[in-house]
Every structure is written in structure tokens, then in C-alpha cells.
Design a protein around this motif. Structure first.
Motif, mmCIF file in Angstrom:
data_model
loop_
_atom_site.group_PDB
_atom_site.id
_atom_site.type_symbol
_atom_site.label_atom_id
_atom_site.label_comp_id
_atom_site.label_asym_id
_atom_site.label_seq_id
_atom_site.Cartn_x
_atom_site.Cartn_y
_atom_site.Cartn_z
ATOM 1 N N ASN A 15 -67.838 -41.862 73.645
ATOM 2 C CA ASN A 15 -67.220 -43.063 73.096
ATOM 3 C C ASN A 15 -67.949 -44.275 73.649
ATOM 4 O O ASN A 15 -68.319 -44.288 74.831
ATOM 5 C CB ASN A 15 -65.758 -43.204 73.540
ATOM 6 C CG ASN A 15 -64.822 -42.244 72.894
ATOM 7 O OD1 ASN A 15 -64.641 -41.138 73.366
ATOM 8 N ND2 ASN A 15 -64.204 -42.665 71.806
ATOM 9 N N ASP A 19 -65.380 -49.820 71.973
ATOM 10 C CA ASP A 19 -64.944 -49.310 70.671
ATOM 11 C C ASP A 19 -63.472 -49.642 70.446
ATOM 12 O O ASP A 19 -62.603 -49.100 71.120
ATOM 13 C CB ASP A 19 -65.171 -47.801 70.615
ATOM 14 C CG ASP A 19 -64.924 -47.202 69.245
ATOM 15 O OD1 ASP A 19 -64.367 -47.897 68.371
ATOM 16 O OD2 ASP A 19 -65.293 -46.039 69.051
ATOM 17 N N ASP A 20 -63.202 -50.537 69.497
ATOM 18 C CA ASP A 20 -61.818 -50.890 69.164
ATOM 19 C C ASP A 20 -61.188 -49.899 68.197
ATOM 20 O O ASP A 20 -59.977 -49.855 68.050
ATOM 21 C CB ASP A 20 -61.759 -52.287 68.540
ATOM 22 C CG ASP A 20 -62.056 -53.378 69.554
ATOM 23 O OD1 ASP A 20 -61.873 -53.135 70.754
ATOM 24 O OD2 ASP A 20 -62.481 -54.472 69.131
ATOM 25 N N VAL A 21 -61.997 -49.098 67.504
ATOM 26 C CA VAL A 21 -61.486 -48.162 66.510
ATOM 27 C C VAL A 21 -60.973 -46.893 67.191
ATOM 28 O O VAL A 21 -59.868 -46.429 66.917
ATOM 29 C CB VAL A 21 -62.575 -47.829 65.467
ATOM 30 C CG1 VAL A 21 -62.061 -46.828 64.452
ATOM 31 C CG2 VAL A 21 -63.054 -49.093 64.769
ATOM 32 N N VAL A 22 -61.783 -46.322 68.080
ATOM 33 C CA VAL A 22 -61.393 -45.118 68.832
ATOM 34 C C VAL A 22 -61.729 -45.365 70.308
ATOM 35 O O VAL A 22 -62.771 -44.935 70.790
ATOM 36 C CB VAL A 22 -62.127 -43.856 68.326
ATOM 37 C CG1 VAL A 22 -61.622 -42.619 69.058
ATOM 38 C CG2 VAL A 22 -61.977 -43.685 66.830
ATOM 39 N N TYR A 24 -62.099 -45.064 74.268
ATOM 40 C CA TYR A 24 -62.269 -43.854 75.076
ATOM 41 C C TYR A 24 -60.973 -43.459 75.764
ATOM 42 O O TYR A 24 -60.723 -42.285 76.004
ATOM 43 C CB TYR A 24 -63.408 -44.012 76.094
ATOM 44 C CG TYR A 24 -63.069 -44.840 77.302
ATOM 45 C CD1 TYR A 24 -62.547 -44.249 78.455
ATOM 46 C CD2 TYR A 24 -63.274 -46.206 77.315
ATOM 47 C CE1 TYR A 24 -62.230 -45.009 79.559
ATOM 48 C CE2 TYR A 24 -62.975 -46.968 78.415
ATOM 49 C CZ TYR A 24 -62.447 -46.371 79.544
ATOM 50 O OH TYR A 24 -62.134 -47.125 80.638
ATOM 51 N N THR A 27 -59.191 -41.025 73.671
ATOM 52 C CA THR A 27 -59.789 -39.695 73.794
ATOM 53 C C THR A 27 -59.278 -39.012 75.057
ATOM 54 O O THR A 27 -58.913 -37.833 75.035
ATOM 55 C CB THR A 27 -61.327 -39.792 73.822
ATOM 56 O OG1 THR A 27 -61.759 -40.469 72.632
ATOM 57 C CG2 THR A 27 -61.961 -38.417 73.884
ATOM 58 N N SER A 70 -70.270 -49.686 70.844
ATOM 59 C CA SER A 70 -69.175 -49.913 69.907
ATOM 60 C C SER A 70 -68.842 -48.596 69.205
ATOM 61 O O SER A 70 -69.181 -47.526 69.691
ATOM 62 C CB SER A 70 -69.588 -50.989 68.901
ATOM 63 O OG SER A 70 -70.728 -50.546 68.176
ATOM 64 N N HIS A 71 -68.211 -48.696 68.047
ATOM 65 C CA HIS A 71 -67.821 -47.494 67.299
ATOM 66 C C HIS A 71 -69.037 -46.699 66.819
ATOM 67 O O HIS A 71 -68.961 -45.495 66.662
ATOM 68 C CB HIS A 71 -66.938 -47.898 66.119
ATOM 69 C CG HIS A 71 -66.308 -46.744 65.406
ATOM 70 N ND1 HIS A 71 -65.420 -45.899 66.038
ATOM 71 C CD2 HIS A 71 -66.444 -46.285 64.150
ATOM 72 C CE1 HIS A 71 -65.042 -44.975 65.186
ATOM 73 N NE2 HIS A 71 -65.639 -45.178 64.027
ATOM 74 N N MET A 72 -70.137 -47.368 66.613
ATOM 75 C CA MET A 72 -71.368 -46.712 66.160
ATOM 76 C C MET A 72 -72.367 -46.704 67.319
ATOM 77 O O MET A 72 -73.317 -47.478 67.345
ATOM 78 C CB MET A 72 -71.945 -47.448 64.952
ATOM 79 C CG MET A 72 -70.999 -47.513 63.768
ATOM 80 S SD MET A 72 -70.742 -45.929 63.000
ATOM 81 C CE MET A 72 -72.297 -45.719 62.188
#
Length: 101
Positions: A15, A19-22, A24, A27, A70-72
Motif C-alpha cells: 500500500n 493512499d486515501d482509497v485503500v 494501509y 489492510t 498513492s493508490h497507484m
């Protein structure tokens, strides 16, 4: 999920720590729900002398964070993503230096 969590299959989850979408932390919470035990502390990993993030070894997988990712992750942090991928497919520890072209 249990079919993938055995000693025959190596799993690295990663992660970005931005990352604001997923996030860590989500997780980590899901791994806690699966009751997977940690086998060591959070340790830093590096690209050369550059601090690239942290990793946590569990009994059946490794959770990795990518600092500033980030997310990517591959798009935001290509060197970090390349080292993770290269070391994963070559069965090497995450901190093993990789030559970048």
C-alpha cells in the motif's frame, strides 16, 4: 483467501502510505480479522540510502508500505515499485538493492 495463504504461495501486499482509497491501516485491520499472526516488527526498507517505507512480516505474507505512495504505487513511486517487483519475482528480500536503468 485461505487457499492463497499457505507456504507454497508467496504473498506480498503493498500500500502507498498516502493512499486515501485503500489506506494501509485498513489492510492491517483486515489481516487482524483473518487472525494472521505477525512474526516480527515493522522494519524500514530502502532504495540505496533512500527510506522507501516499512514492511511487516506475517506468518503467511508480507505487508509493505511505500513512503509517499498513492493508490497507484507504480505510477507514483516507480523505483520503489520496480525494486519490490524485481525482488519478489527473484525471491530476494525487499531491501536487496536493484540496479536501475
Amino acid at each position: 483467501m485461505e487457499i492463497f495463504l499457505n507456504k507454497a504461495v508467496k504473498v506480498w501486499l503493498f500500500n502507498g502510505d498516502w493512499d486515501d482509497v485503500v489506506p494501509y491501516r485498513d489492510t492491517e485491520k483486515n489481516l487482524e480479522l483473518l487472525k494472521i499472526q505477525k512474526t516480527g516488527p515493522w522494519d524500514p526498507w530502502f532504495i540505496g540510502e533512500h527510506h522507501a517505507g516499512f514492511y511487516q512480516v506475517y506468518e503467511k505474507l508480507t505487508l509493505i508500505t511505500v513512503k509517499g505512495g498513492s493508490h497507484m504505487v507504480p505510477q507514483a513511486k516507480p523505483k520503489e515499485a520496480y525494486q519490490m517487483f524485481y525482488n519478489f519475482i527473484n525471491n530476494r528480500p525487499i531491501n536487496t538493492p536493484v540496479w536501475f536503468i
